[in-house]
Design an enzyme around this catalytic site. Structure first.
Site, PDB file in Angstrom:
ATOM      1  N   TYR A  39       0.657  -1.188   0.236  1.00  0.00           N
ATOM      2  CA  TYR A  39      -0.150   0.085  -0.138  1.00  0.00           C
ATOM      3  C   TYR A  39       0.688   1.278  -0.060  1.00  0.00           C
ATOM      4  CZ  TYR A  39      -3.423   3.369   1.313  1.00  0.00           C
ATOM      5  OH  TYR A  39      -3.935   4.647   1.105  1.00  0.00           O
ATOM      6  N   SER A 121      -2.469  13.419  10.151  1.00  0.00           N
ATOM      7  CA  SER A 121      -3.433  13.138   9.043  1.00  0.00           C
ATOM      8  C   SER A 121      -5.000  13.038   9.785  1.00  0.00           C
ATOM      9  CB  SER A 121      -3.136  11.813   8.136  1.00  0.00           C
ATOM     10  OG  SER A 121      -4.427  11.649   7.478  1.00  0.00           O
ATOM     11  N   TYR A 145      -8.614  16.222   5.717  1.00  0.00           N
ATOM     12  CA  TYR A 145      -9.237  15.725   4.545  1.00  0.00           C
ATOM     13  C   TYR A 145     -10.568  16.502   4.828  1.00  0.00           C
ATOM     14  CZ  TYR A 145      -5.870  12.540   2.431  1.00  0.00           C
ATOM     15  OH  TYR A 145      -4.928  11.808   1.894  1.00  0.00           O
ATOM     16  N   LYS A 211      -2.478  21.795   0.282  1.00  0.00           N
ATOM     17  CA  LYS A 211      -1.580  20.743  -0.306  1.00  0.00           C
ATOM     18  C   LYS A 211      -2.105  20.218  -1.483  1.00  0.00           C
ATOM     19  CE  LYS A 211       0.588  16.484   1.603  1.00  0.00           C
ATOM     20  NZ  LYS A 211      -0.132  15.487   1.000  1.00  0.00           N
ATOM     21  N   HIS A 235       1.123  14.313  -4.164  1.00  0.00           N
ATOM     22  CA  HIS A 235       0.667  13.155  -3.314  1.00  0.00           C
ATOM     23  C   HIS A 235       1.717  11.783  -3.319  1.00  0.00           C
ATOM     24  CE1 HIS A 235      -2.979  12.455  -0.586  1.00  0.00           C
ATOM     25  NE2 HIS A 235      -2.528  11.277  -0.724  1.00  0.00           N
ATOM     26  N   ARG A 238       0.472   9.275  -6.208  1.00  0.00           N
ATOM     27  CA  ARG A 238      -0.557   8.248  -5.843  1.00  0.00           C
ATOM     28  C   ARG A 238      -2.030   8.709  -6.373  1.00  0.00           C
ATOM     29  NH1 ARG A 238       1.230   4.974  -1.628  1.00  0.00           N
ATOM     30  NH2 ARG A 238      -0.497   4.825  -0.501  1.00  0.00           N
ATOM     31  N   SER A 267       6.806  15.148  -2.406  1.00  0.00           N
ATOM     32  CA  SER A 267       6.834  14.073  -3.372  1.00  0.00           C
ATOM     33  C   SER A 267       8.178  13.651  -4.006  1.00  0.00           C
ATOM     34  CB  SER A 267       5.848  14.292  -4.369  1.00  0.00           C
ATOM     35  OG  SER A 267       4.603  14.578  -4.003  1.00  0.00           O
ATOM     36  N   VAL A 269      11.275  13.118  -2.246  1.00  0.00           N
ATOM     37  CA  VAL A 269      12.477  13.473  -1.560  1.00  0.00           C
ATOM     38  C   VAL A 269      13.127  12.311  -0.844  1.00  0.00           C
ATOM     39  CG1 VAL A 269      13.251  14.668   0.486  1.00  0.00           C
ATOM     40  CG2 VAL A 269      11.638  16.018  -1.225  1.00  0.00           C
ATOM     41  N   ARG A 270      14.083  11.826  -1.247  1.00  0.00           N
ATOM     42  CA  ARG A 270      14.935  10.885  -0.615  1.00  0.00           C
ATOM     43  C   ARG A 270      16.242  10.845   0.015  1.00  0.00           C
ATOM     44  NH1 ARG A 270      10.452  10.001  -0.880  1.00  0.00           N
ATOM     45  NH2 ARG A 270       9.389   8.139  -1.916  1.00  0.00           N
TER      46      ARG A 270
HETATM   47  C1  FNR Z   1       0.101   9.582   2.183  1.00  0.00           C
HETATM   48  N1  FNR Z   1      -0.093  10.950   1.714  1.00  0.00           N
HETATM   49  C2  FNR Z   1      -1.054  11.558   2.544  1.00  0.00           C
HETATM   50  N2  FNR Z   1      -1.489  12.920   2.513  1.00  0.00           N
HETATM   51  C3  FNR Z   1      -2.357  13.611   3.135  1.00  0.00           C
HETATM   52  O1  FNR Z   1      -2.632  14.629   2.966  1.00  0.00           O
HETATM   53  N3  FNR Z   1      -3.125  12.853   3.964  1.00  0.00           N
HETATM   54  C4  FNR Z   1      -2.989  11.456   4.170  1.00  0.00           C
HETATM   55  O2  FNR Z   1      -3.579  10.920   4.806  1.00  0.00           O
HETATM   56  C5  FNR Z   1      -1.975  10.678   3.485  1.00  0.00           C
HETATM   57  N4  FNR Z   1      -1.852   9.567   3.709  1.00  0.00           N
HETATM   58  C6  FNR Z   1      -0.964   9.017   2.696  1.00  0.00           C
HETATM   59  C7  FNR Z   1      -0.652   7.686   3.025  1.00  0.00           C
HETATM   60  C8  FNR Z   1       0.467   6.740   2.288  1.00  0.00           C
HETATM   61  C9  FNR Z   1       0.813   5.489   2.543  1.00  0.00           C
HETATM   62  C10 FNR Z   1       1.381   7.796   1.564  1.00  0.00           C
HETATM   63  C11 FNR Z   1       2.688   7.192   0.909  1.00  0.00           C
HETATM   64  C12 FNR Z   1       0.925   9.056   1.287  1.00  0.00           C
HETATM   65  C13 FNR Z   1       0.694  11.754   0.867  1.00  0.00           C
HETATM   66  C14 FNR Z   1       1.848  12.429   1.706  1.00  0.00           C
HETATM   67  O3  FNR Z   1       1.452  13.268   2.631  1.00  0.00           O
HETATM   68  C15 FNR Z   1       2.833  13.054   0.657  1.00  0.00           C
HETATM   69  O4  FNR Z   1       2.190  13.795  -0.089  1.00  0.00           O
HETATM   70  C16 FNR Z   1       3.682  12.017  -0.011  1.00  0.00           C
HETATM   71  O5  FNR Z   1       3.849  10.837   0.768  1.00  0.00           O
HETATM   72  C17 FNR Z   1       5.085  12.611  -0.653  1.00  0.00           C
HETATM   73  O6  FNR Z   1       5.639  11.865  -1.125  1.00  0.00           O
HETATM   74  P1  FNR Z   1       6.860  10.807  -0.682  1.00  0.00           P
HETATM   75  O7  FNR Z   1       7.764  11.561   0.057  1.00  0.00           O
HETATM   76  O8  FNR Z   1       6.223   9.686  -0.216  1.00  0.00           O
HETATM   77  O9  FNR Z   1       7.560  10.535  -1.935  1.00  0.00           O
END
Ligand code: FNR
Length: 342
Positions: A39, A121, A145, A211, A235, A238, A267, A269-270
């Site tokens: 996931y 979150s 949300y 965001k 995101h 995603r 998004s 960043v590693r």
């Molecule tokens: C998220 N992201 C996310 N964003 C948000 O605003 N509320 C949320 O609940 C979630 N949940 C969530 C779950 C999972 C499993 C992932 C991977 C991502 C997005 C998150 O805040 C962020 O934008 C990204 O994860 C940034 O990218 P990287 O650092 O994962 O590449």
């Protein structure tokens, strides 16, 4: 941070998790329950946008400097009038109980130990009150949300405010799920428009950040509607697969609105260099998501903290090589765009 640096240098290695993101992902694959790992790892569709987020960093390179003493370097930034120890923030990631029993409390405590702001979150497995009770130290932000029900929205914001969350992050790119895991029954499609932001302003008197902003037009609207900041984010690749990489739109957005509102970034960043590049291209702060949660999955609070410490040590070292003493010196002139990404 200094300890991590010195230990890393003495042993001839920075914490492996940051110098090798693939290694971290592999460790997480082994440590985490399969459904949890699948996931979190995933991108939408064929992961074209998730991949583009990473490749975009390869098109920019830092220019090193020599004989420029930078010790000690200062990683602090000021956002909305508050000073934070690092330009790195924890992105909101929902339902962290999927990855480790320490869940959000573990991630938040890891953040607090390093002065990294933690964003809770709306979709978390730890309540607004419970989180600050179990992780009282360190700055906390709250991500919304946005429910269609106004009473629920007002109540969430009231609780976040009463519990000391400093900044409200409204995630706008997730009115429905873009992932392959989306279920048609999910159905949650809040039909909000820009005008509705006025309600949120009424219920929240602190800074509000949008965001999921990916173009200049929407950033301009954010300014027009009195928002305090935006997070340039897709995101983590995603949602809309085929969407442009965040680093490819950051400079235009920062140029357009960066002197009026606070532009932030996430998004893909590693590494420390990734953080430095985003800051140099106009972001005032950078969020990271998956890597920290991989750390959580591998070893709970300590694992999340190791990933964050590694990222910060990597950033700190990189700034040293680039002859940069403080974050405000990270300007676009410290980068070159190359035609041979790799
Ligand atoms: C998220 N992201 C996310 N964003 C948000 O605003 N509320 C949320 O609940 C979630 N949940 C969530 C779950 C999972 C499993 C992932 C991977 C991502 C997005 C998150 O805040 C962020 O934008 C990204 O994860 C940034 O990218 P990287 O650092 O994962 O590449």
């Amino acid at each position: 941070l200094k300890q991590v640096m010195q230990k890393g240098l003495l042993e001839g290695q920075l914490p492996a998790v940051t110098t090798n993101p693939n290694l971290l992902e592999g460790m997480a694959r082994n440590a985490m329950p399969k459904n949890g790992f699948d996931y979190i790892k995933g991108g939408a569709g064929e992961s074209a946008t998730m991949d583009a987020n990473r490749l975009a960093f390869r098109q920019w390179k830092l220019v090193p400097r020599v004989l420029t003493p930078t010790n000690p370097r200062d990683l602090s930034v000021t956002l909305f009038g508050k000073k934070y120890d690092t330009p790195l923030l924890m992105a909101p990631v929902g339902v962290q109980s999927l990855y480790h029993d320490d869940k959000e409390v573990g991630t938040a405590n890891a953040c607090a130990a390093l002065g990294v702001p933690f964003t809770l979150s709306t979709a978390s497995s730890t309540g607004i009150e419970e989180l600050v009770q179990k992780s009282p130290a360190g700055p906390k932000w709250f991500q919304l949300y946005w429910p269609t029900d106004e009473d629920i929205t007002a109540s969430l914001l009231r609780r976040a405010k009463a519990n000391g969350y400093q900044t409200l992050v409204i995630t706008l790119d997730t009115w429905t799920l873009g992932e392959k895991f989306a279920e048609r029954s999910h159905g949650g499609t809040p039909d909000h428009g820009w005008e509705h932001l006025k309600l949120l302003r009424k219920w929240w008197d602190g800074p509000i950040v949008l965001k999921g902003i990916m173009c200049v037009e929407d950033a301009e609207l954010a300014v027009q509607y009195g928002m305090d900041g935006v997070i340039v984010s897709n995101h983590g690749g995603r949602q809309l697969d085929g969407a442009v990489a965040t680093l490819d739109v950051l400079p235009d957005i920062a140029d357009a609105v960066g002197d009026r509102i606070t532009v932030m970034f996430d998004s893909g960043v590693r590494t420390g260099a990734d953080i430095a590049k985003a800051l140099a291209l106009g972001a005032k702060a950078v969020f990271v998501g998956r890597p920290v949660v991989y750390g959580l999955g591998i070893n709970g609070t300590a694992g999340a903290q190791a990933v964050l410490a590694g990222l910060l040590a990597d950033l700190d070292l990189g700034l040293g090589f680039a002859g940069i003493k403080r974050i405000s010196e990270l300007q676009r002139s410290r980068l070159r765009r190359v035609r041979h990404p790799g």
